[in-house]
Design a protein around this motif. Structure first.
Motif, short mmCIF file in Angstrom:
data_model
loop_
_atom_site.label_atom_id
_atom_site.label_comp_id
_atom_site.label_asym_id
_atom_site.label_seq_id
_atom_site.Cartn_x
_atom_site.Cartn_y
_atom_site.Cartn_z
N ALA A 1 0.85 -1.21 0.00
CA ALA A 1 0.00 0.00 0.00
C ALA A 1 0.87 1.24 0.00
CB ALA A 1 -0.91 -0.01 1.22
N GLU A 2 2.08 1.11 -0.52
CA GLU A 2 3.04 2.21 -0.44
C GLU A 2 2.51 3.48 -1.09
OE1 GLU A 2 3.70 -0.87 -1.09
OE2 GLU A 2 5.13 -1.45 0.46
N LYS A 3 1.83 3.30 -2.22
CA LYS A 3 1.34 4.47 -2.94
C LYS A 3 0.34 5.25 -2.07
CE LYS A 3 -0.23 4.87 -7.50
NZ LYS A 3 -0.68 4.16 -8.72
N ALA A 4 -0.61 4.51 -1.50
CA ALA A 4 -1.63 5.15 -0.67
C ALA A 4 -1.00 5.75 0.59
CB ALA A 4 -2.70 4.14 -0.28
N LEU A 5 0.03 5.07 1.09
CA LEU A 5 0.69 5.58 2.30
C LEU A 5 1.37 6.92 2.02
CD1 LEU A 5 1.49 5.08 5.24
CD2 LEU A 5 3.56 3.95 4.42
N PHE A 6 2.07 7.01 0.91
CA PHE A 6 2.75 8.27 0.59
C PHE A 6 1.75 9.37 0.25
CE2 PHE A 6 6.46 5.46 0.06
CZ PHE A 6 7.28 6.11 0.95
N ARG A 7 0.63 8.96 -0.35
CA ARG A 7 -0.41 9.96 -0.61
C ARG A 7 -0.91 10.52 0.72
NH1 ARG A 7 -4.92 7.25 -2.31
NH2 ARG A 7 -3.70 6.29 -3.96
N GLY B 1 -2.34 14.30 3.29
CA GLY B 1 -3.25 14.19 4.40
C GLY B 1 -4.50 13.39 4.09
N ALA B 2 -4.52 12.68 2.94
CA ALA B 2 -5.63 11.79 2.64
C ALA B 2 -5.67 10.69 3.70
CB ALA B 2 -5.43 11.17 1.25
N ARG B 3 -6.77 9.96 3.77
CA ARG B 3 -6.89 8.93 4.81
C ARG B 3 -5.77 7.91 4.70
NH1 ARG B 3 -12.96 6.89 4.77
NH2 ARG B 3 -12.12 5.41 6.26
N SER B 4 -5.28 7.46 5.84
CA SER B 4 -4.19 6.49 5.80
C SER B 4 -4.75 5.12 5.41
CB SER B 4 -3.51 6.41 7.16
OG SER B 4 -4.32 5.71 8.05
N PRO B 5 -4.00 4.36 4.63
CA PRO B 5 -4.50 3.05 4.21
C PRO B 5 -4.53 2.08 5.39
CG PRO B 5 -2.23 3.35 3.51
CD PRO B 5 -2.67 4.65 4.09
N LYS B 6 -5.44 1.11 5.33
CA LYS B 6 -5.56 0.14 6.42
C LYS B 6 -4.83 -1.17 6.09
CE LYS B 6 -10.16 0.39 7.08
NZ LYS B 6 -10.76 1.62 6.55
N TYR B 7 -4.68 -1.41 4.81
CA TYR B 7 -4.02 -2.65 4.40
C TYR B 7 -3.50 -2.51 2.98
CZ TYR B 7 -9.10 -2.75 4.24
OH TYR B 7 -10.42 -2.38 4.17
N GLY B 8 -2.49 -3.32 2.66
CA GLY B 8 -2.00 -3.35 1.29
C GLY B 8 -2.43 -4.67 0.69
N ILE B 9 -1.44 -5.52 0.47
CA ILE B 9 -1.70 -6.82 -0.12
C ILE B 9 -2.60 -7.69 0.75
CG2 ILE B 9 0.48 -7.66 0.88
CD1 ILE B 9 -0.85 -8.71 -2.44
N LEU B 10 -2.61 -7.44 2.06
CA LEU B 10 -3.43 -8.25 2.97
C LEU B 10 -4.92 -8.13 2.69
CD1 LEU B 10 -1.75 -7.96 6.49
CD2 LEU B 10 -1.41 -9.65 4.69
N PHE B 11 -5.30 -7.07 1.98
CA PHE B 11 -6.70 -6.89 1.65
C PHE B 11 -7.30 -8.12 0.97
CE2 PHE B 11 -10.02 -5.52 -1.36
CZ PHE B 11 -10.96 -5.09 -0.43
N GLU B 12 -6.46 -8.82 0.21
CA GLU B 12 -6.94 -10.01 -0.53
C GLU B 12 -7.19 -11.21 0.38
OE1 GLU B 12 -4.09 -10.94 -3.61
OE2 GLU B 12 -3.96 -8.85 -4.24
N LEU C 1 0.77 10.65 3.57
CA LEU C 1 1.79 11.49 4.19
C LEU C 1 1.91 12.85 3.51
CD1 LEU C 1 4.53 8.76 4.74
CD2 LEU C 1 3.06 9.79 6.48
N LYS C 2 1.72 12.85 2.20
CA LYS C 2 1.90 14.08 1.44
C LYS C 2 0.70 14.98 1.51
CE LYS C 2 4.80 13.50 -2.65
NZ LYS C 2 4.61 13.07 -4.04
#
Lengths: 239, 239
Positions: free
Chosen positions: B166-172, B177-188, B174-175
């Motif tokens: 979820a690196e993309k969402a995480l950096f978004r 202030g969008a909502r922080s992601p809850k999961y990356g690949i684990l979502f599946e 941080l940059k």
């Protein structure tokens, strides 16, 4: 009209429409689908070959640089002939089998591409023999794909045919004043490849002229003149 | 030292280096190559299936919407059972054969993906049985790929594991202030999928905690506890 008559008419019209649709697929559609399959198979083969090279490098890193051709590389992976003094790691049979399976898939895809090309030749031989002969099978099919149909291709000016596939460079030229492109997809043609560098623009213009004539001959079911055109170009360019 | 001795020493050192390199491939490398092959095969199958659907629609347009599964679609193309009242065009045998060849390629690629997964299971069963059991084969292998090695994965904090992929969402976040992601690949993962929507963040945190423990157990050759962890999570989430 009575209701039952209306009903009958409706059924008739639907049947007529279906009949019209059933005959609506022209060879153009088939050529366009097949050449797109060929291009996708090429891309897929490249992606998977890059993976194969990286993976096999764990075992035999020296092969990567030695063999550029993807097909040959996959064949050598299957043969599993590793130089004795290789710097690579020794792998278990099951690990090598997984890599070889990928090599096998790649060879199947290369074979599939070949067979699609054979099919394209058969369709184009019937539908557009002049284009097939002068442009060759992949460039010819790509021209029909880019022109969207043989009919439209036949009606395009030669200068447009010359630049088919160079849309990006053309718009860059129009927008920024960068140098105008001399060819698009035609760049791959052996006549352009064989021409002297300074003659390439001229060669592309001549080739596009003749291909435009070919498209017209093919669309209007004219005679076969591609051979003669090719000779003319080669003589003028002294190839 | 004499020249001949130097020469001998040099040969010795090269041999030692080669020996070290020969044993430098860990199962991690094999898992990473294989899971990347799986992901590429998935992408390739999707691309070619989209093409197949478009092409076959010339002949039997109604099938496209009816069958969503790519494998089933390709199988039906091979069977060539077309509804009699279809709106599609009638095609010659050679045209259908070219389409069927593509369907065949797709089925081969789906089979190849399956076999890669079987191989991954064998390697992971030996190398990281806890991760394999709790994460499943593809998510487990993707975690090792994203973590770059089992060792590094074992040393990552659970909160990082939770967001791998979820690196993309995480950096978004941080940059901007969008909502922080809850999961990356684990979502599946089926635990996240089964959890109630409001519990998903919590579920992801618990799963990442346990997966972090799994990675440590596997890296330090500890016991098998994945079963027990899975039960704990399911009980707490009342799945």
């Amino acid at each position: 009209m009575k209701n039952s008559e209306l009903q009958k008419l409706r059924t008739q019209i639907i049947e007529q429409t279906k009949e019209a649709l059933r005959n609506s697929t022209s060879p153009d559609h088939l050529i366009i689908q097949s050449i797109n399959t060929v291009m996708e198979l090429d891309k897929v083969t490249n992606t998977l070959s890059t993976r194969l090279r990286e993976w096999y490098s764990l075992y035999y890193p020296e092969l990567e640089r030695k063999i550029e051709d993807h097909k040959k590389f996959a064949e050598l992976v299957l043969k599993e002939e590793r130089a004795e003094d290789s710097f690579g790691s020794i792998l278990a049979k099951e690990d090598l089998d997984a890599i070889k399976q990928l090599a096998d898939n790649i060879l199947q895809l290369i074979q599939a591409r070949y067979e699609q090309e054979q099919y394209l030749k058969v369709v184009m031989k019937k539908h557009c023999p002049n284009i097939l002969s002068l442009a060759g099978v992949t460039i010819g099919a790509k021209l029909i794909d880019l022109g969207r149909s043989l009919k439209r291709l036949a009606l395009l000016p030669a200068s447009t045919i010359q630049l088919l596939g160079a849309e990006k460079a053309l718009f860059r030229h129009l927008k920024t004043g960068a140098r105008s492109p001399k060819y698009g997809i035609l760049f791959e043609h052996q006549i352009i490849q064989k021409a002297q560098r300074k003659n390439r623009g001229k060669a592309a213009r001549m080739l596009a002229d003749k291909l435009s004539l070919c498209a017209r001959l093919d669309f209007f079911k004219g005679e076969f003149k591609a051979d003669q055109y090719e000779k003319e170009i080669e003589e003028k360019l002294e190839l």
